[in-house]
Design an enzyme around this catalytic site. Structure first.
Site, short mmCIF file in Angstrom:
data_model
loop_
_atom_site.label_atom_id
_atom_site.label_comp_id
_atom_site.label_asym_id
_atom_site.label_seq_id
_atom_site.Cartn_x
_atom_site.Cartn_y
_atom_site.Cartn_z
N LYS A 154 4.20 0.76 9.66
CA LYS A 154 4.38 1.99 8.88
C LYS A 154 3.82 3.18 9.63
CE LYS A 154 3.00 0.13 4.92
NZ LYS A 154 2.49 -0.03 3.56
N GLU A 173 0.88 -1.16 0.00
CA GLU A 173 0.00 0.00 0.00
C GLU A 173 0.92 1.22 0.00
OE1 GLU A 173 -2.78 0.10 3.26
OE2 GLU A 173 -3.50 2.08 2.66
N ARG A 191 5.01 -12.86 9.70
CA ARG A 191 5.57 -11.54 9.49
C ARG A 191 6.95 -11.49 10.15
NH1 ARG A 191 3.44 -6.25 9.65
NH2 ARG A 191 1.65 -6.86 8.49
P1 ATP Z 1 2.14 -2.05 8.01
O1 ATP Z 1 1.24 -2.78 8.95
O2 ATP Z 1 3.49 -1.81 8.52
O3 ATP Z 1 1.51 -0.83 7.42
P2 ATP Z 1 1.30 -3.57 5.83
O4 ATP Z 1 1.20 -5.03 5.95
O5 ATP Z 1 0.03 -2.82 5.91
O6 ATP Z 1 2.37 -3.06 6.85
P3 ATP Z 1 1.59 -3.40 3.04
O7 ATP Z 1 2.13 -2.30 2.25
O8 ATP Z 1 0.14 -3.66 2.99
O9 ATP Z 1 2.03 -3.15 4.54
O10 ATP Z 1 2.40 -4.74 2.79
C1 ATP Z 1 2.80 -5.19 1.53
C2 ATP Z 1 3.17 -6.64 1.63
O11 ATP Z 1 4.26 -6.80 2.53
C3 ATP Z 1 2.02 -7.46 2.18
O12 ATP Z 1 1.94 -8.67 1.44
C4 ATP Z 1 2.42 -7.71 3.59
O13 ATP Z 1 1.88 -8.92 4.07
C5 ATP Z 1 3.94 -7.75 3.52
N1 ATP Z 1 4.53 -7.37 4.79
C6 ATP Z 1 4.30 -6.24 5.48
N2 ATP Z 1 4.97 -6.24 6.64
C7 ATP Z 1 5.65 -7.40 6.69
C8 ATP Z 1 6.53 -8.01 7.64
N3 ATP Z 1 6.84 -7.41 8.78
N4 ATP Z 1 7.04 -9.23 7.34
C9 ATP Z 1 6.74 -9.83 6.20
N5 ATP Z 1 5.92 -9.33 5.26
C10 ATP Z 1 5.37 -8.13 5.50
MG MG Z 2 -1.58 -3.26 4.58
#
Ligand code: ATP
Ligand code: MG
Length: 580
Positions: free
Chosen positions: A289, A55, A279
């Protein structure tokens, strides 16, 4: 529960994930096993297609790097493809600055996507899917407030309640939904819900909201829409539209999987398969984020690329290489349960690489270095010493380092009243100046306040490194920089951003847990070769002998280089953990 992996060595052995690896003698992780089974069964015509779906509401972090390495790595391994898809369904938080940084970071990590897509490209198609559900009697417009919807939802042990809107006719729903799209209603006045099962034990199946009204400007579609799909309705359908075969996401989406599959079944679209993995969490940092954004906006760090940040931009500026991050992702493997990885493992990966690749150079890191005057070395004389660039790599050759009658050393390398086993310099003692001569400290010169201002020394002319015939053995070798040739630099010594191991699991407010000593700026004197290297920018990473690995920072000017400490030479924290 998170479990800490204290010793990096333990995770090196892969113990962390051993239970998730099969024991058939090969070392496939569970996702590779699924992919191989699917390939063997001839699913999807033998095709592997993954996607990385960020995102664009912040910069990528090391957790995303794990997901990137996993998605692109699988496609590489099995001859497949990977899309980069921006999950940009929330107009309010997204920005093109983030889109650009994400593309830059993925490429920097060494991956190239097959297609660059945006969930917003599918807004028309997603809207059509929603109408299809309405026509099948599987979605309805609900006028309840969000509080009412939440209250009607029930609890995990109590079924939810159906309201009067659930029985609206297909025609009424279609009419209302079209008017929602046309902008007739204000934000929050109505939502579109999937008609699934208000009594499902899975709360996500209790008539989830799939569209909401939001009169907001979108970074790509502008003001074309005032209706935006929810994550659950956009994500899976985007996978289907792109014919993604394996949709990898983190564990918290496991409970969303029944809904993901329900939409596929009801819409009769391409059956992408969702697979969840753990994760990545890393000690002494946070990975959300939202929190990282707060640190940037409130000025706790200098920006998204502050070298203390766990962002890819920060880690890059800290001096990590793409290969070291890929190596790290490989070593942590893919797990099915959440865990907390010791940041020491990340440091281990970069240390290993830099040990093989960096030139060893001399930098005196001291606000007030100690001047050493070699009284029996002619005034005005200069010699060029040849110092091996990297003992680990003979092909790296050597480097010319000027030597003269006056050199700087670090104050810590001298003690007036040394304890036993102090092998550095003391009155009457001898040390070797790295790559040059053995010297003896003859006299300590102090100012009126009693502070040492210089050491008067003598050198042994026959002890020159490489042609030493002096027969003298000294225990200590210290680094130095010739005073007339020294160049002043700024050195930034970074430490952990947080002072507790798992800030995310702490009840205290995360900003109270910041390590107040995470940055120390010191003045340094460096050998001239470093400045030339800095100007050409061809080489960025160095080992400062006895000090650690450092990288040239983008704040450098032609007059004053700035270096960031990437990592110390040894894991000084591991010892403390053992001691404690
Ligand atoms: P945040 O909660 O930090 O905003 P998010 O999961 O919302 O992170 P996205 O941009 O939606 O962030 O994530 C893009 C991809 O990266 C998704 O497939 C997500 O599952 C993966 N991802 C995000 N954080 C992690 C992590 N800590 N370890 C492994 N994969 C991750
Ligand atoms: Mg997300």
């Amino acid at each position: 529960m998170a479990e800490a992996t204290k010793e990096p060595e333990e995770s090196l052995a892969g113990e962390n994930n051993s239970s998730d690896r099969n024991n058939a003698g090969n070392s496939l992780n569970f996702i590779e096993q699924i992919v191989e089974d699917d390939l063997a069964a001839g699913k999807n015509g033998g095709r592997i297609h993954t996607r990385f779906p960020p995102e664009p509401n912040g910069y990528l972090h090391i957790g995303h790097a794990k997901s990137i390495c996993l998605n692109f790595g699988l496609a590489d391994k099995y001859g497949g493809q990977t899309n980069l898809r921006f999950d940009d369904t929330n107009p309010v938080t997204e920005d093109t600055e983030y889109v650009d940084s994400i593309k830059n970071d993925v490429r920097w990590l060494g991956f190239e996507w097959e297609n660059e897509f945006y969930a917003s490209d599918y807004f028309d198609q997603l809207y059509q899917f929603a109408e299809t559900l309405i026509q099948k009697g599987l979605a309805y417009v609900d006028d309840s407030t969000s509080e009412e919807i939440a209250a009607q939802k029930g609890t995990p042990t109590e079924p939810g309640r159906m309201n009067q809107y659930r029985d609206r006719s297909v025609d009424e729903n279609l009419d209302l939904f079209r008017r929602m799209k046309a902008g007739e209603f204000p934000d929050g006045a109505k939502v579109l819900r999937a008609k699934v099962d208000m009594a499902s034990p899975n709360m996500h199946m209790r008539d989830p909201i799939i569209y909401r009204i939001k009169h907001a400007h979108h970074h790509r579609t502008g003001n074309a829409w005032c209706l935006y799909p929810m994550y659950d309705f956009a994500h899976g359908q985007s996978d289907s539209i792109e014919h993604i075969t394996h949709s990898l996401c983190t564990l918290e989406f496991e409970v969303h999987r029944p809904l993901y599959e329900w939409f596929i079944d009801q819409l009769n679209i391409f059956p992408s398969r969702q697979i969840e993995f753990a994760r990545l969490n890393l000690t002494y940092t946070v990975m959300s984020k939202r929190k990282l954004k707060q640190l940037v906006e409130e000025g706790h760090v200098s920006g998204w690329d502050d070298p203390r940040m766990p962002t890819i931009a920060g880690i890059r500026r800290r001096g990590y290489t793409p290969a070291s991050i890929r190596e790290f992702a490989d070593r942590i493997g893919i797990a099915k349960r959440d865990n907390l990885i010791d940041v020491g493992l990340l440091e281990f990966c970069i240390r290993e690489e830099l040990n093989k690749t960096t030139h060893r150079v001399m930098a005196v890191l001291d606000e007030k270095p100690l001047k050493l005057v070699i009284t029996n070395y002619e005034v005005g004389r200069e010699e060029i010493m040849h110092i091996e660039n990297n003992p680990e790599d003979p092909s790296a050759g050597d480097r010319e380092v000027p030597f003269s009658r006056e050199v700087y050393i670090e104050r810590d390398d001298f003690m007036e009243n040394p304890p036993k086993k102090f092998f550095r310099l003391f009155p009457g003692g001898m040390v070797r100046l790295k790559g040059a001569y053995i010297i003896k400290c003859d006299e300590v010169v102090k100012d009126n306040a009693g502070e040492i201002i210089e050491l008067r020394c003598s050198y042994i002319p026959e002890s020159r490194s490489g042609s030493d015939t002096s027969g003298i053995n000294v225990k200590g070798t210290i680094h130095w920089v010739s005073v007339p040739h020294a160049v002043e630099a700024e050195v930034r010594l970074y430490d952990r951003l947080f002072s507790v191991e798992n800030p995310a699991a702490d009840e205290r407010e995360f900003r109270e847990l910041l390590n107040p000593n995470s940055l120390e700026v010191v003045r340094a004197f460096v050998e001239p070769a470093l400045v030339e290297a800095a100007r050409s920018e061809a080489i960025r990473n160095f080992q400062f002998i006895r000090k650690g690995y450092f990288v040239l920072d983008s704040d450098s000017t032609t007059d004053k280089p700035v270096f960031n400490r990437t990592v110390t030479l040894k894991d000084s924290w591991a010892k403390e953990v053992k001691k404690g």
